[in-house]
Design a protein around this motif. Structure first.
Motif, PDB file in Angstrom:
ATOM      1  N   GLY A 182      61.658  22.005  77.498  1.00  0.00           N
ATOM      2  CA  GLY A 182      60.482  22.865  76.779  1.00  0.00           C
ATOM      3  C   GLY A 182      60.097  22.217  75.529  1.00  0.00           C
ATOM      4  N   MET A 183      60.594  21.682  74.724  1.00  0.00           N
ATOM      5  CA  MET A 183      60.229  21.212  73.318  1.00  0.00           C
ATOM      6  C   MET A 183      59.487  19.614  73.744  1.00  0.00           C
ATOM      7  SD  MET A 183      63.368  21.558  70.901  1.00  0.00           S
ATOM      8  CE  MET A 183      64.926  22.469  71.471  1.00  0.00           C
ATOM      9  N   ILE A 184      59.959  18.957  74.607  1.00  0.00           N
ATOM     10  CA  ILE A 184      59.101  17.864  74.942  1.00  0.00           C
ATOM     11  C   ILE A 184      57.748  18.243  75.492  1.00  0.00           C
ATOM     12  CG2 ILE A 184      59.186  15.854  76.441  1.00  0.00           C
ATOM     13  CD1 ILE A 184      62.128  15.721  76.350  1.00  0.00           C
ATOM     14  N   ALA A 185      58.005  19.168  76.134  1.00  0.00           N
ATOM     15  CA  ALA A 185      56.495  19.686  76.885  1.00  0.00           C
ATOM     16  C   ALA A 185      55.479  19.907  75.845  1.00  0.00           C
ATOM     17  CB  ALA A 185      56.768  20.874  77.875  1.00  0.00           C
ATOM     18  N   HIS A 186      56.152  20.915  74.846  1.00  0.00           N
ATOM     19  CA  HIS A 186      55.262  21.171  73.602  1.00  0.00           C
ATOM     20  C   HIS A 186      54.659  20.079  72.778  1.00  0.00           C
ATOM     21  CE1 HIS A 186      55.072  25.645  73.081  1.00  0.00           C
ATOM     22  NE2 HIS A 186      56.304  25.615  73.368  1.00  0.00           N
ATOM     23  N   GLN A 187      55.830  19.152  72.453  1.00  0.00           N
ATOM     24  CA  GLN A 187      55.512  18.011  71.902  1.00  0.00           C
ATOM     25  C   GLN A 187      54.410  17.179  72.672  1.00  0.00           C
ATOM     26  OE1 GLN A 187      56.468  17.875  68.815  1.00  0.00           O
ATOM     27  NE2 GLN A 187      58.463  17.273  68.322  1.00  0.00           N
ATOM     28  N   TRP A 188      54.454  17.075  73.845  1.00  0.00           N
ATOM     29  CA  TRP A 188      53.649  15.977  74.733  1.00  0.00           C
ATOM     30  C   TRP A 188      52.180  16.710  74.974  1.00  0.00           C
ATOM     31  CZ3 TRP A 188      56.473  12.848  78.930  1.00  0.00           C
ATOM     32  CH2 TRP A 188      57.311  11.854  78.426  1.00  0.00           C
ATOM     33  N   ARG A 189      52.334  18.073  74.955  1.00  0.00           N
ATOM     34  CA  ARG A 189      51.152  18.786  75.382  1.00  0.00           C
ATOM     35  C   ARG A 189      49.792  18.131  74.784  1.00  0.00           C
ATOM     36  NH1 ARG A 189      52.597  23.883  76.345  1.00  0.00           N
ATOM     37  NH2 ARG A 189      53.111  23.221  78.225  1.00  0.00           N
ATOM     38  N   GLN A 190      49.667  18.196  73.291  1.00  0.00           N
ATOM     39  CA  GLN A 190      48.769  17.807  72.582  1.00  0.00           C
ATOM     40  C   GLN A 190      48.310  16.254  72.654  1.00  0.00           C
ATOM     41  OE1 GLN A 190      48.608  16.007  69.303  1.00  0.00           O
ATOM     42  NE2 GLN A 190      46.353  16.321  69.054  1.00  0.00           N
TER      43      GLN A 190
ATOM     44  N   ALA B 129      41.306  13.432  77.117  1.00  0.00           N
ATOM     45  CA  ALA B 129      39.995  13.650  76.429  1.00  0.00           C
ATOM     46  C   ALA B 129      39.574  11.940  76.406  1.00  0.00           C
ATOM     47  CB  ALA B 129      40.021  14.372  75.338  1.00  0.00           C
ATOM     48  N   ALA B 130      40.401  11.174  75.890  1.00  0.00           N
ATOM     49  CA  ALA B 130      39.977  10.011  75.688  1.00  0.00           C
ATOM     50  C   ALA B 130      39.495   9.152  77.198  1.00  0.00           C
ATOM     51  CB  ALA B 130      40.993   9.096  74.932  1.00  0.00           C
ATOM     52  N   SER B 131      40.403   9.639  78.038  1.00  0.00           N
ATOM     53  CA  SER B 131      40.038   9.060  79.306  1.00  0.00           C
ATOM     54  C   SER B 131      38.855   9.498  79.848  1.00  0.00           C
ATOM     55  CB  SER B 131      41.197   9.432  80.344  1.00  0.00           C
ATOM     56  OG  SER B 131      40.926   9.142  81.551  1.00  0.00           O
ATOM     57  N   ILE B 132      38.429  10.891  79.631  1.00  0.00           N
ATOM     58  CA  ILE B 132      37.375  11.534  80.083  1.00  0.00           C
ATOM     59  C   ILE B 132      35.952  10.858  79.368  1.00  0.00           C
ATOM     60  CG2 ILE B 132      35.882  13.654  80.182  1.00  0.00           C
ATOM     61  CD1 ILE B 132      38.542  15.038  80.671  1.00  0.00           C
ATOM     62  N   THR B 133      36.258  10.743  78.129  1.00  0.00           N
ATOM     63  CA  THR B 133      35.175  10.055  77.329  1.00  0.00           C
ATOM     64  C   THR B 133      34.841   8.897  77.946  1.00  0.00           C
ATOM     65  OG1 THR B 133      35.867  11.444  75.432  1.00  0.00           O
ATOM     66  CG2 THR B 133      34.551   9.652  75.019  1.00  0.00           C
TER      67      THR B 133
ATOM     68  N   THR C  77      35.029   1.192  73.391  1.00  0.00           N
ATOM     69  CA  THR C  77      36.005   0.854  74.242  1.00  0.00           C
ATOM     70  C   THR C  77      37.290   0.487  73.723  1.00  0.00           C
ATOM     71  OG1 THR C  77      34.482   0.213  76.119  1.00  0.00           O
ATOM     72  CG2 THR C  77      36.814  -0.214  76.605  1.00  0.00           C
ATOM     73  N   ILE C  78      37.220  -0.351  72.652  1.00  0.00           N
ATOM     74  CA  ILE C  78      38.404  -0.546  72.136  1.00  0.00           C
ATOM     75  C   ILE C  78      38.897   0.351  71.073  1.00  0.00           C
ATOM     76  CG2 ILE C  78      39.187  -2.382  69.853  1.00  0.00           C
ATOM     77  CD1 ILE C  78      37.291  -4.346  71.298  1.00  0.00           C
ATOM     78  N   GLU C  79      38.093   1.197  70.416  1.00  0.00           N
ATOM     79  CA  GLU C  79      38.514   2.397  69.630  1.00  0.00           C
ATOM     80  C   GLU C  79      39.345   3.286  70.557  1.00  0.00           C
ATOM     81  OE1 GLU C  79      35.060   3.878  67.791  1.00  0.00           O
ATOM     82  OE2 GLU C  79      35.043   2.415  66.230  1.00  0.00           O
ATOM     83  N   ILE C  80      38.644   3.619  71.824  1.00  0.00           N
ATOM     84  CA  ILE C  80      39.271   4.668  72.845  1.00  0.00           C
ATOM     85  C   ILE C  80      40.631   4.097  73.122  1.00  0.00           C
ATOM     86  CG2 ILE C  80      38.954   5.660  74.855  1.00  0.00           C
ATOM     87  CD1 ILE C  80      36.246   5.930  74.321  1.00  0.00           C
ATOM     88  N   ALA C  81      40.714   2.785  73.643  1.00  0.00           N
ATOM     89  CA  ALA C  81      41.845   1.997  73.856  1.00  0.00           C
ATOM     90  C   ALA C  81      42.933   2.064  72.744  1.00  0.00           C
ATOM     91  CB  ALA C  81      41.722   0.737  74.331  1.00  0.00           C
ATOM     92  N   ASP C  82      42.433   1.965  71.515  1.00  0.00           N
ATOM     93  CA  ASP C  82      43.574   1.800  70.441  1.00  0.00           C
ATOM     94  C   ASP C  82      44.092   3.553  70.349  1.00  0.00           C
ATOM     95  OD1 ASP C  82      43.319  -0.500  70.060  1.00  0.00           O
ATOM     96  OD2 ASP C  82      42.087  -0.584  68.400  1.00  0.00           O
ATOM     97  N   LYS C  83      43.077   4.327  70.489  1.00  0.00           N
ATOM     98  CA  LYS C  83      43.524   5.659  70.157  1.00  0.00           C
ATOM     99  C   LYS C  83      44.622   6.116  71.194  1.00  0.00           C
ATOM    100  CE  LYS C  83      41.799  10.156  69.236  1.00  0.00           C
ATOM    101  NZ  LYS C  83      40.650  11.303  69.235  1.00  0.00           N
ATOM    102  N   ILE C  84      44.186   5.917  72.452  1.00  0.00           N
ATOM    103  CA  ILE C  84      45.159   5.965  73.808  1.00  0.00           C
ATOM    104  C   ILE C  84      46.428   5.221  73.472  1.00  0.00           C
ATOM    105  CG2 ILE C  84      45.353   5.680  76.199  1.00  0.00           C
ATOM    106  CD1 ILE C  84      42.480   6.243  76.596  1.00  0.00           C
ATOM    107  N   GLY C  85      46.480   4.082  72.889  1.00  0.00           N
ATOM    108  CA  GLY C  85      47.611   3.257  72.737  1.00  0.00           C
ATOM    109  C   GLY C  85      48.254   4.095  71.692  1.00  0.00           C
ATOM    110  N   GLU C  86      47.986   4.384  70.603  1.00  0.00           N
ATOM    111  CA  GLU C  86      48.552   5.236  69.383  1.00  0.00           C
ATOM    112  C   GLU C  86      49.413   6.557  70.214  1.00  0.00           C
ATOM    113  OE1 GLU C  86      45.869   6.271  66.451  1.00  0.00           O
ATOM    114  OE2 GLU C  86      45.803   3.949  65.906  1.00  0.00           O
TER     115      GLU C  86
END
Lengths: 482, 136
Positions: free
Chosen positions: A272-280, A287-291, A306-315
């Motif tokens: 449950g906790m992981i689910a909470h942590q992972w949800r955001q 959202a990044a993928s949709i963008t 593209t690089i910015e979005i990919a970096d954000k996804i990576g983070e």
């Protein structure tokens, strides 16, 4: 255990001594009786022999002086009677009281005195005499041999010695000597007394020995029984110890199972906790993928964005990975002690549970005033703290407390978790650490606090307690200072 | 031990008196049938007979059935008309009318009866006492 009075060796020595004493006592009895009898016989025999010598001399004298005509000569000569009586008197003493010569009257059992060596109680010449034990007297006439016999007169015990005066191969008279046996009797009674005393003494001694022997035997049996009972108790103790060990092992197994159940329960919560942590982050990745997708469809995708979005996804992915690592480390079954502080424990635990609690509008307040480094099972203690926080969270959520808070304090070696959930009811406060005891209507296993107590007290050597303050429950964990 | 010895002597002394008394009772009691036997006694036997229930000891020969005489020559003449029983050999020999005697000689009891004395007073001896009658 106290041993018996005698050792085994001493007991056998004592036993043999008693047997020797018994045999010795019988030997002494027999020897004493024989010696006593011998003394009496010898004393009597020596007296008889002495009297025999006296009478032999007297018979010889009488025969000589009467010229072998006893009665006629004495009848004729009063002077000779007097002379012979003087000779008889010579042998008269206190012991040889009466020395006299008698002659049997024909055809009767009566005698008459011929000579009398007495001073008092003197009989006259030819005075009739009726002796006692007449058969003994007659026997002397018949056998012509001396005889003696004991007789009890009124006043004392006497021995009468009868010596025949034989003239011309015919018994013409008897020399009679009444010999007092008082001294002999005295000696006899003294010997009897002595013998009696010796027998009594020896009997008493034997009795004492036998009594001691009996008591010793009883004591030996008692000690044997005690030893036997002690052995039985020892065997019972061994059996009992085995049973205890068995039960302890079972309990440990049970604890292990309970721990496993607890762990499984915690795993459920963890998911449950992981689910909470992972949800955001997952939402952010989505959202990044949709963008990214929309920009590509609109042909507005440039390399920079593209690089910015990919970096954000990576983070975000890194964040997800760290979250997994945190959980994995939290529940890692580490069997080794580690150096840790209350601050580290609190931080690690809040990393796991903080977001979940915060999402429920519960404020977590920390107050760390301890930098003591404990060498203890850190992961297990984290589970304890997590459990206390989750319990507080459940109560606050269930009771829908406004301005709910959980305050975590660390003061020296004390870790205190308090909330404003109203506290534990007083009637169950003593039971909340018991296994399978739960106040929760849903999802309560009743194992959390039991496992917390087990970890703190059995594994970490500390104590855990609960009290109520004005606002709610106060759990206090105290670890031993290093 | 000495004490016991003295006690024994005391006992036999008492026993001797009782024994002598029994003998008098047996001898005179078998000869004289009346009870009590009125007896005049002199000498040592007086105390013995006074203790007996079958004798009534009197002070003179006048009313006595029998005189028991011992070492008292003054009484012998007065009692000439009643049977006399002596307690010494000397008296038995001196008093020719005495029908019998009982005395101790060398620690042995001596019992004698004289035929003449018995006949004189028409006295009869029981069978077990007849062996004590002196011959001649």
């Amino acid at each position: 255990m106290q041993d018996n009075f005698f050792s085994k060796k001493s007991f056998y020595i004592f036993y043999v001594t008693v047997i020797v004493l018994i045999v010795g006592a019988f030997y002494i009895f027999k020897t004493f009786d024989k010696t006593s009898s011998d003394i009496e016989k010898l004393t009597l025999h020596s007296n008889i022999e002495y009297i025999n010598n006296i009478t032999n001399n007297l018979v010889e004298l009488i025969n000589k002086k009467t010229d072998m005509q006893l009665v006629d000569t004495l009848k004729k000569s009063k002077a000779l009677r007097k002379n012979l009586e003087e000779n008889l008197k010579m042998f008269r003493t206190k012991r040889y009281r009466y020395i006299y010569v008698v002659q049997k009257l024909p055809n009767t059992e009566k005698f008459r005195f011929l000579l009398d060596g007495a001073k008092k109680d003197k009989s006259g010449f030819l005075e009739i005499f009726q002796p006692l034990n007449i058969q003994e007297w007659l026997e002397v006439y018949k056998t012509k041999k001396p005889r003696y016999f004991k007789h009890q007169s009124i006043k004392s015990l006497w021995l009468t010695y009868l010596k025949p005066i034989v003239q011309h191969n015919k018994v013409v008279g008897i020399i009679a000597i009444d010999f007092s046996l008082n001294e002999y009797n005295y000696m006899h009674s003294t010997l009897d007394d002595l013998s009696f005393s010796v027998k009594i003494f020896m009997s008493l001694l034997l009795f004492i020995f036998i009594v001691v022997l009996i008591f010793t035997t009883i004591d030996k049996k008692r000690v044997y029984l005690l030893k036997k009972q002690a052995q039985e108790i020892q065997n019972f103790n061994i059996t009992l110890q085995n049973k205890i060990d068995e039960e302890v092992a079972k309990n440990r197994e049970k604890d292990k199972q309970i721990l496993e159940q607890s762990r499984l329960a915690q795993m459920g919560e963890m998911i449950g906790m992981i689910a909470h942590q992972w949800r955001q982050p997952i939402n952010a990745i989505s959202a990044a993928s949709i963008t990214l997708n929309m920009k590509a469809q609109m042909d507005r995708l440039d390399p920079k964005s593209t690089i910015e979005i990919a970096d954000k996804i990576g983070e975000l992915i890194q964040h997800l990975s760290k979250t997994i690592d945190d959980f994995r480390n939290f529940f890692k079954d580490t069997k080794e002690k580690q150096d840790t502080t209350y601050g580290d424990l609190i931080q690690s635990t809040l990393d796991i549970v903080g977001v979940s609690v915060g999402n429920k509008n519960i404020t977590i307040v920390t107050d760390i005033q301890s930098d003591i480094v404990f060498h203890t099972y850190a992961n297990e203690l984290k589970q304890v703290l997590l459990n206390l926080i989750k319990n507080a969270e459940d109560v606050l959520e269930e009771k829908k407390i406004k301005d709910a808070f959980i305050k975590i304090e660390a003061v020296e070696n004390r870790l205190i978790v308090r909330d404003n959930g109203g506290g534990v009811p007083e009637d169950i406060i003593e039971k909340i650490f018991d296994p399978y005891f739960s106040t929760k209507t849903l999802n309560g296993t009743g194992l959390g606090l039991y496992m917390s107590k087990t970890i703190v007290e059995n594994h970490c050597g500390g104590t855990i307690s609960v009290t109520n303050d004005a606002e709610g429950a106060v759990f206090c964990v105290v670890l031993p200072s290093p | 031990m000495k004490f016991l010895f003295l006690l024994l002597i005391l006992f036999v002394s008492v026993y001797a008196d009782v024994y002598t008394q029994k003998l008098y009772e047996t001898i005179l009691g078998s000869i004289f049938k009346e009870r009590p036997i009125v007896v005049f006694v002199t000498g040592d036997a007086k105390a013995t007979l006074e203790n007996s229930k079958i004798f009534d000891v009197v002070t003179t020969c006048k009313n006595a059935s029998v005189a028991v005489i011992g070492d008292d020559s003054s009484s012998k003449q007065e009692c000439g008309n009643i049977p006399i029983f002596t307690t010494t050999h000397r008296d038995y020999m001196r008093i020719l009318n005495a029908f019998g005697a009982f005395y101790w000689r060398k620690g042995r009891p001596q019992i004698h009866f004289r035929e003449r004395g018995l006949k004189m007073f028409h006295l009869h001896l029981s069978h077990n006492l007849q062996r004590f009658i002196d011959a001649g």
